[in-house]
Write a protein that holds these residues in place. Sequence first.
Motif, PDB file in Angstrom:
ATOM      1  N   GLY A 163     -34.245   4.945 -31.902  1.00  0.00           N
ATOM      2  CA  GLY A 163     -35.060   5.222 -33.677  1.00  0.00           C
ATOM      3  C   GLY A 163     -35.085   3.860 -34.101  1.00  0.00           C
ATOM      4  N   ASP A 164     -33.976   4.105 -35.836  1.00  0.00           N
ATOM      5  CA  ASP A 164     -33.691   2.513 -36.238  1.00  0.00           C
ATOM      6  C   ASP A 164     -32.248   2.003 -35.656  1.00  0.00           C
ATOM      7  OD1 ASP A 164     -36.809   2.324 -37.591  1.00  0.00           O
ATOM      8  OD2 ASP A 164     -36.029   3.574 -38.626  1.00  0.00           O
ATOM      9  N   PHE A 165     -32.041   2.978 -35.014  1.00  0.00           N
ATOM     10  CA  PHE A 165     -30.803   2.418 -34.805  1.00  0.00           C
ATOM     11  C   PHE A 165     -30.011   1.836 -33.519  1.00  0.00           C
ATOM     12  CE2 PHE A 165     -25.983   3.713 -33.298  1.00  0.00           C
ATOM     13  CZ  PHE A 165     -25.769   3.290 -34.291  1.00  0.00           C
ATOM     14  N   THR A 166     -29.638   0.513 -32.842  1.00  0.00           N
ATOM     15  CA  THR A 166     -29.114  -0.533 -31.940  1.00  0.00           C
ATOM     16  C   THR A 166     -27.455  -0.004 -31.642  1.00  0.00           C
ATOM     17  OG1 THR A 166     -31.009  -1.217 -32.125  1.00  0.00           O
ATOM     18  CG2 THR A 166     -29.661  -1.596 -30.358  1.00  0.00           C
ATOM     19  N   TYR A 167     -27.558   0.152 -30.469  1.00  0.00           N
ATOM     20  CA  TYR A 167     -25.937   0.464 -29.804  1.00  0.00           C
ATOM     21  C   TYR A 167     -25.814  -0.772 -28.684  1.00  0.00           C
ATOM     22  CZ  TYR A 167     -21.501   1.961 -28.589  1.00  0.00           C
ATOM     23  OH  TYR A 167     -20.630   2.496 -27.894  1.00  0.00           O
ATOM     24  N   ILE A 168     -24.728  -1.509 -28.826  1.00  0.00           N
ATOM     25  CA  ILE A 168     -24.507  -2.377 -27.502  1.00  0.00           C
ATOM     26  C   ILE A 168     -22.711  -2.571 -27.522  1.00  0.00           C
ATOM     27  CG2 ILE A 168     -24.987  -4.985 -27.102  1.00  0.00           C
ATOM     28  CD1 ILE A 168     -27.333  -4.681 -27.716  1.00  0.00           C
ATOM     29  N   THR A 169     -22.428  -2.006 -26.346  1.00  0.00           N
ATOM     30  CA  THR A 169     -21.790  -2.544 -26.007  1.00  0.00           C
ATOM     31  C   THR A 169     -21.219  -3.261 -24.717  1.00  0.00           C
ATOM     32  OG1 THR A 169     -19.209  -1.207 -26.324  1.00  0.00           O
ATOM     33  CG2 THR A 169     -20.918  -0.936 -24.867  1.00  0.00           C
ATOM     34  N   ASP A 170     -20.381  -3.784 -24.752  1.00  0.00           N
ATOM     35  CA  ASP A 170     -19.617  -4.394 -23.500  1.00  0.00           C
ATOM     36  C   ASP A 170     -20.942  -5.355 -23.137  1.00  0.00           C
ATOM     37  OD1 ASP A 170     -18.166  -2.176 -23.435  1.00  0.00           O
ATOM     38  OD2 ASP A 170     -17.875  -2.993 -21.865  1.00  0.00           O
ATOM     39  N   ALA A 171     -21.238  -6.734 -24.159  1.00  0.00           N
ATOM     40  CA  ALA A 171     -22.059  -7.415 -23.814  1.00  0.00           C
ATOM     41  C   ALA A 171     -21.583  -9.224 -23.725  1.00  0.00           C
ATOM     42  CB  ALA A 171     -23.563  -7.561 -24.115  1.00  0.00           C
ATOM     43  N   ASN A 172     -21.786 -10.551 -24.092  1.00  0.00           N
ATOM     44  CA  ASN A 172     -21.801 -11.691 -24.245  1.00  0.00           C
ATOM     45  C   ASN A 172     -23.142 -12.223 -23.533  1.00  0.00           C
ATOM     46  OD1 ASN A 172     -21.866 -11.681 -21.233  1.00  0.00           O
ATOM     47  ND2 ASN A 172     -19.918 -13.436 -21.435  1.00  0.00           N
ATOM     48  N   PHE A 173     -24.119 -11.784 -23.535  1.00  0.00           N
ATOM     49  CA  PHE A 173     -25.436 -12.656 -23.186  1.00  0.00           C
ATOM     50  C   PHE A 173     -26.135 -11.389 -23.457  1.00  0.00           C
ATOM     51  CE2 PHE A 173     -29.158 -13.991 -21.184  1.00  0.00           C
ATOM     52  CZ  PHE A 173     -29.032 -14.547 -21.813  1.00  0.00           C
ATOM     53  N   VAL A 174     -27.275 -11.537 -24.376  1.00  0.00           N
ATOM     54  CA  VAL A 174     -29.148 -10.731 -24.602  1.00  0.00           C
ATOM     55  C   VAL A 174     -30.121 -11.526 -24.851  1.00  0.00           C
ATOM     56  CG1 VAL A 174     -30.389  -9.470 -25.779  1.00  0.00           C
ATOM     57  CG2 VAL A 174     -27.527  -9.488 -26.025  1.00  0.00           C
TER      58      VAL A 174
END
Length: 252
Positions: A163-174
Amino acid sequence: MKITFLGTGTSQGVPVIACNCRVCTSPDKRDTRLRSSILVESEIGNIVVDTTPDFRYQMLRAQVKHLEAVLITHSHKDHIAGMDDIRAFNYFQQKPIDIYATDFSQNAIMREFAYAFADFKYPGIPELNLQTITDEAFSVKGFPIIPIQVMHHKMPVLGFRFGDFTYITDANFVADEEKGKIIGSKVLVLNALRKEKHISHFTLDEAIALAQELQVPQVYFTHISHQLGLHEEINAELPAGMALAYDGLEVG
Protein backbone atom coordinates in the motif's frame (compact mmCIF):
# COMPACT_ATOMS: atom_id res chain seq x y z
CA MET A 1 -2.80 -2.43 7.96
CA LYS A 2 -0.35 -2.29 10.85
CA ILE A 3 3.42 -2.69 10.68
CA THR A 4 5.47 -3.79 13.68
CA PHE A 5 9.26 -3.58 13.67
CA LEU A 6 10.33 -6.98 14.99
CA GLY A 7 14.00 -6.07 14.80
CA THR A 8 15.98 -3.02 13.70
CA GLY A 9 19.59 -4.11 14.14
CA THR A 10 22.29 -5.11 11.72
CA SER A 11 23.69 -8.63 11.31
CA GLN A 12 25.33 -8.76 14.77
CA GLY A 13 22.38 -7.17 16.56
CA VAL A 14 22.78 -4.65 19.37
CA PRO A 15 24.32 -5.18 21.88
CA VAL A 16 27.16 -6.90 20.06
CA ILE A 17 28.68 -9.90 21.85
CA ALA A 18 31.58 -8.83 24.15
CA CYS A 19 31.24 -5.12 23.27
CA ASN A 20 31.34 -2.54 26.07
CA CYS A 21 30.68 0.58 23.99
CA ARG A 22 28.16 3.15 25.22
CA VAL A 23 25.50 1.89 22.78
CA CYS A 24 25.88 -1.79 23.70
CA THR A 25 25.70 -0.94 27.40
CA SER A 26 22.90 1.63 27.06
CA PRO A 27 19.94 1.25 29.46
CA ASP A 28 17.61 2.70 26.78
CA LYS A 29 15.48 -0.17 25.44
CA ARG A 30 15.54 1.46 22.00
CA ASP A 31 19.28 0.70 21.83
CA THR A 32 18.61 -3.04 22.08
CA ARG A 33 18.07 -4.25 18.52
CA LEU A 34 17.31 -7.73 17.20
CA ARG A 35 18.08 -8.49 13.58
CA SER A 36 15.94 -6.58 11.06
CA SER A 37 12.44 -7.82 10.27
CA ILE A 38 8.87 -6.52 10.18
CA LEU A 39 5.41 -7.96 10.78
CA VAL A 40 2.64 -6.83 8.41
CA GLU A 41 -0.87 -7.30 9.79
CA SER A 42 -3.72 -6.86 7.31
CA GLU A 43 -7.16 -8.18 6.52
CA ILE A 44 -5.64 -11.37 5.04
CA GLY A 45 -3.59 -12.16 8.15
CA ASN A 46 0.05 -11.83 9.18
CA ILE A 47 3.03 -11.60 6.84
CA VAL A 48 6.62 -11.53 8.12
CA VAL A 49 9.49 -10.09 6.10
CA ASP A 50 12.61 -12.24 6.71
CA THR A 51 13.18 -14.97 9.28
CA THR A 52 16.15 -13.67 11.23
CA PRO A 53 18.27 -15.62 13.75
CA ASP A 54 15.94 -14.01 16.32
CA PHE A 55 12.74 -15.19 14.58
CA ARG A 56 11.56 -17.42 17.45
CA TYR A 57 11.91 -14.69 20.06
CA GLN A 58 10.44 -12.07 17.71
CA MET A 59 7.30 -14.19 17.24
CA LEU A 60 6.99 -14.75 20.99
CA ARG A 61 7.58 -11.11 21.84
CA ALA A 62 5.00 -9.89 19.29
CA GLN A 63 2.58 -12.67 20.35
CA VAL A 64 2.11 -13.87 16.79
CA LYS A 65 -0.25 -16.85 16.84
CA HIS A 66 -0.89 -17.29 13.12
CA LEU A 67 1.24 -16.73 10.02
CA GLU A 68 0.07 -16.57 6.42
CA ALA A 69 3.38 -16.08 4.61
CA VAL A 70 7.01 -15.02 4.77
CA LEU A 71 8.68 -12.70 2.28
CA ILE A 72 12.45 -12.94 1.87
CA THR A 73 14.46 -9.87 0.92
CA HIS A 74 17.67 -11.85 0.30
CA SER A 75 19.52 -14.90 1.52
CA HIS A 76 22.14 -13.54 3.90
CA LYS A 77 22.14 -15.48 7.17
CA ASP A 78 20.80 -12.60 9.27
CA HIS A 79 17.66 -12.70 7.10
CA ILE A 80 16.96 -16.43 6.79
CA ALA A 81 18.69 -18.21 9.69
CA GLY A 82 15.55 -18.55 11.83
CA MET A 83 13.48 -20.33 9.21
CA ASP A 84 13.56 -23.66 11.05
CA ASP A 85 11.21 -22.21 13.67
CA ILE A 86 8.43 -21.94 11.11
CA ARG A 87 7.72 -25.54 12.11
CA ALA A 88 5.78 -24.27 15.14
CA PHE A 89 3.30 -22.57 12.80
CA ASN A 90 3.20 -25.74 10.68
CA TYR A 91 2.21 -27.72 13.76
CA PHE A 92 -0.56 -25.41 14.97
CA GLN A 93 -1.89 -24.47 11.52
CA GLN A 94 -1.50 -27.98 10.09
CA LYS A 95 -0.17 -26.77 6.75
CA PRO A 96 3.02 -25.58 5.03
CA ILE A 97 3.86 -21.88 5.15
CA ASP A 98 4.32 -20.02 1.87
CA ILE A 99 7.81 -18.55 1.47
CA TYR A 100 8.02 -15.88 -1.23
CA ALA A 101 11.56 -15.50 -2.55
CA THR A 102 13.55 -15.09 -5.75
CA ASP A 103 15.13 -18.12 -7.42
CA PHE A 104 18.51 -17.00 -6.06
CA SER A 105 17.23 -16.83 -2.49
CA GLN A 106 15.37 -20.13 -2.88
CA ASN A 107 18.58 -21.88 -3.87
CA ALA A 108 20.23 -20.62 -0.68
CA ILE A 109 17.25 -21.67 1.45
CA MET A 110 17.29 -25.17 -0.04
CA ARG A 111 21.03 -25.39 0.57
CA GLU A 112 20.90 -24.08 4.16
CA PHE A 113 17.83 -26.13 5.12
CA ALA A 114 18.40 -29.16 2.90
CA TYR A 115 16.68 -31.47 5.41
CA ALA A 116 13.39 -29.64 4.78
CA PHE A 117 13.53 -30.60 1.10
CA ALA A 118 15.00 -34.12 1.34
CA ASP A 119 13.17 -37.12 -0.14
CA PHE A 120 12.99 -38.59 3.35
CA LYS A 121 11.71 -35.95 5.73
CA TYR A 122 12.41 -36.39 9.41
CA PRO A 123 9.28 -35.79 11.56
CA GLY A 124 8.90 -32.22 12.79
CA ILE A 125 10.96 -30.45 10.14
CA PRO A 126 9.71 -27.11 8.78
CA GLU A 127 7.21 -27.39 5.94
CA LEU A 128 8.08 -24.67 3.46
CA ASN A 129 6.08 -23.98 0.31
CA LEU A 130 8.47 -21.99 -1.89
CA GLN A 131 6.80 -19.39 -4.10
CA THR A 132 8.91 -17.73 -6.80
CA ILE A 133 8.82 -13.96 -7.09
CA THR A 134 10.71 -11.52 -9.30
CA ASP A 135 10.63 -7.74 -9.42
CA GLU A 136 7.04 -7.92 -10.73
CA ALA A 137 4.01 -7.20 -8.54
CA PHE A 138 2.37 -10.21 -6.88
CA SER A 139 -0.25 -10.85 -4.22
CA VAL A 140 -0.69 -12.95 -1.10
CA LYS A 141 -4.33 -14.06 -0.84
CA GLY A 142 -5.32 -11.03 -2.87
CA PHE A 143 -3.19 -8.59 -0.86
CA PRO A 144 -1.07 -6.67 -3.41
CA ILE A 145 2.69 -6.37 -2.92
CA ILE A 146 5.18 -4.51 -5.12
CA PRO A 147 8.80 -5.74 -5.02
CA ILE A 148 11.50 -3.10 -5.35
CA GLN A 149 14.89 -4.33 -6.52
CA VAL A 150 17.84 -2.65 -4.85
CA MET A 151 21.53 -3.47 -4.74
CA HIS A 152 23.46 -4.62 -1.69
CA HIS A 153 26.92 -4.02 -3.19
CA LYS A 154 26.75 -6.60 -6.03
CA MET A 155 23.85 -8.60 -4.61
CA PRO A 156 20.26 -7.95 -5.77
CA VAL A 157 17.89 -7.53 -2.81
CA LEU A 158 14.13 -7.01 -2.76
CA GLY A 159 12.36 -4.30 -0.86
CA PHE A 160 8.57 -4.42 -0.66
CA ARG A 161 5.77 -1.88 -0.94
CA PHE A 162 2.56 -2.66 0.92
CA GLY A 163 0.00 0.00 0.00
CA ASP A 164 1.47 3.31 1.13
CA PHE A 165 4.26 1.66 3.15
CA THR A 166 7.64 0.81 1.59
CA TYR A 167 10.31 -1.30 3.32
CA ILE A 168 13.91 -1.46 2.10
CA THR A 169 16.78 -3.05 3.96
CA ASP A 170 20.35 -4.01 3.03
CA ALA A 171 20.85 -1.57 0.18
CA ASN A 172 23.36 0.98 -1.01
CA PHE A 173 21.88 1.69 -4.45
CA VAL A 174 18.38 2.11 -5.88
CA ALA A 175 17.99 2.54 -9.64
CA ASP A 176 15.78 5.32 -11.00
CA GLU A 177 13.15 2.91 -12.35
CA GLU A 178 12.88 1.30 -8.92
CA LYS A 179 12.61 4.69 -7.21
CA GLY A 180 9.48 5.21 -9.27
CA LYS A 181 7.85 2.33 -7.39
CA ILE A 182 8.48 4.14 -4.08
CA ILE A 183 7.20 7.57 -5.03
CA GLY A 184 3.80 8.26 -3.48
CA SER A 185 4.46 6.20 -0.37
CA LYS A 186 3.40 7.80 2.89
CA VAL A 187 5.94 5.84 4.95
CA LEU A 188 9.40 4.70 3.84
CA VAL A 189 11.83 2.49 5.74
CA LEU A 190 15.49 2.55 4.71
CA ASN A 191 18.59 0.91 6.10
CA ALA A 192 21.11 3.29 7.70
CA LEU A 193 24.00 1.28 9.08
CA ARG A 194 26.30 3.96 10.49
CA LYS A 195 27.77 7.36 9.67
CA GLU A 196 30.98 6.03 8.11
CA LYS A 197 31.05 4.74 4.52
CA HIS A 198 30.23 1.07 4.01
CA ILE A 199 30.64 -1.16 0.97
CA SER A 200 27.07 -2.48 0.88
CA HIS A 201 24.83 -0.36 3.13
CA PHE A 202 23.60 3.22 3.06
CA THR A 203 25.24 5.50 5.57
CA LEU A 204 22.92 7.70 7.59
CA ASP A 205 23.61 10.70 5.33
CA GLU A 206 23.06 8.62 2.18
CA ALA A 207 19.74 7.32 3.52
CA ILE A 208 18.65 10.85 4.46
CA ALA A 209 19.55 12.13 1.00
CA LEU A 210 17.58 9.37 -0.73
CA ALA A 211 14.57 9.95 1.51
CA GLN A 212 14.65 13.67 0.73
CA GLU A 213 14.90 12.93 -2.99
CA LEU A 214 11.85 10.66 -2.85
CA GLN A 215 9.87 13.19 -0.77
CA VAL A 216 8.15 10.61 1.42
CA PRO A 217 6.53 12.43 4.39
CA GLN A 218 7.51 9.91 7.10
CA VAL A 219 10.79 8.01 7.01
CA TYR A 220 12.20 5.45 9.46
CA PHE A 221 15.73 4.09 9.45
CA THR A 222 16.54 0.47 10.28
CA HIS A 223 19.31 -2.17 10.08
CA ILE A 224 21.26 -0.02 12.53
CA SER A 225 24.72 -0.81 13.87
CA HIS A 226 26.03 0.04 17.34
CA GLN A 227 28.49 2.22 15.42
CA LEU A 228 25.73 4.68 14.53
CA GLY A 229 25.36 5.94 18.09
CA LEU A 230 22.76 6.20 20.81
CA HIS A 231 19.14 6.20 19.65
CA GLU A 232 18.21 9.35 21.57
CA GLU A 233 21.20 11.36 20.34
CA ILE A 234 21.00 10.33 16.66
CA ASN A 235 17.23 10.71 16.56
CA ALA A 236 17.57 14.31 17.74
CA GLU A 237 19.88 15.10 14.79
CA LEU A 238 17.48 13.92 12.08
CA PRO A 239 15.46 16.20 9.78
CA ALA A 240 11.74 16.66 10.35
CA GLY A 241 9.71 13.64 9.28
CA MET A 242 12.59 11.24 9.86
CA ALA A 243 13.30 8.97 12.83
CA LEU A 244 15.22 5.90 13.84
CA ALA A 245 13.01 2.84 14.06
CA TYR A 246 13.28 0.69 17.16
CA ASP A 247 12.17 -2.81 18.12
CA GLY A 248 8.45 -2.89 18.86
CA LEU A 249 7.63 0.33 16.99
CA GLU A 250 4.17 0.12 15.41
CA VAL A 251 3.13 2.09 12.32
CA GLY A 252 -0.35 2.38 10.84
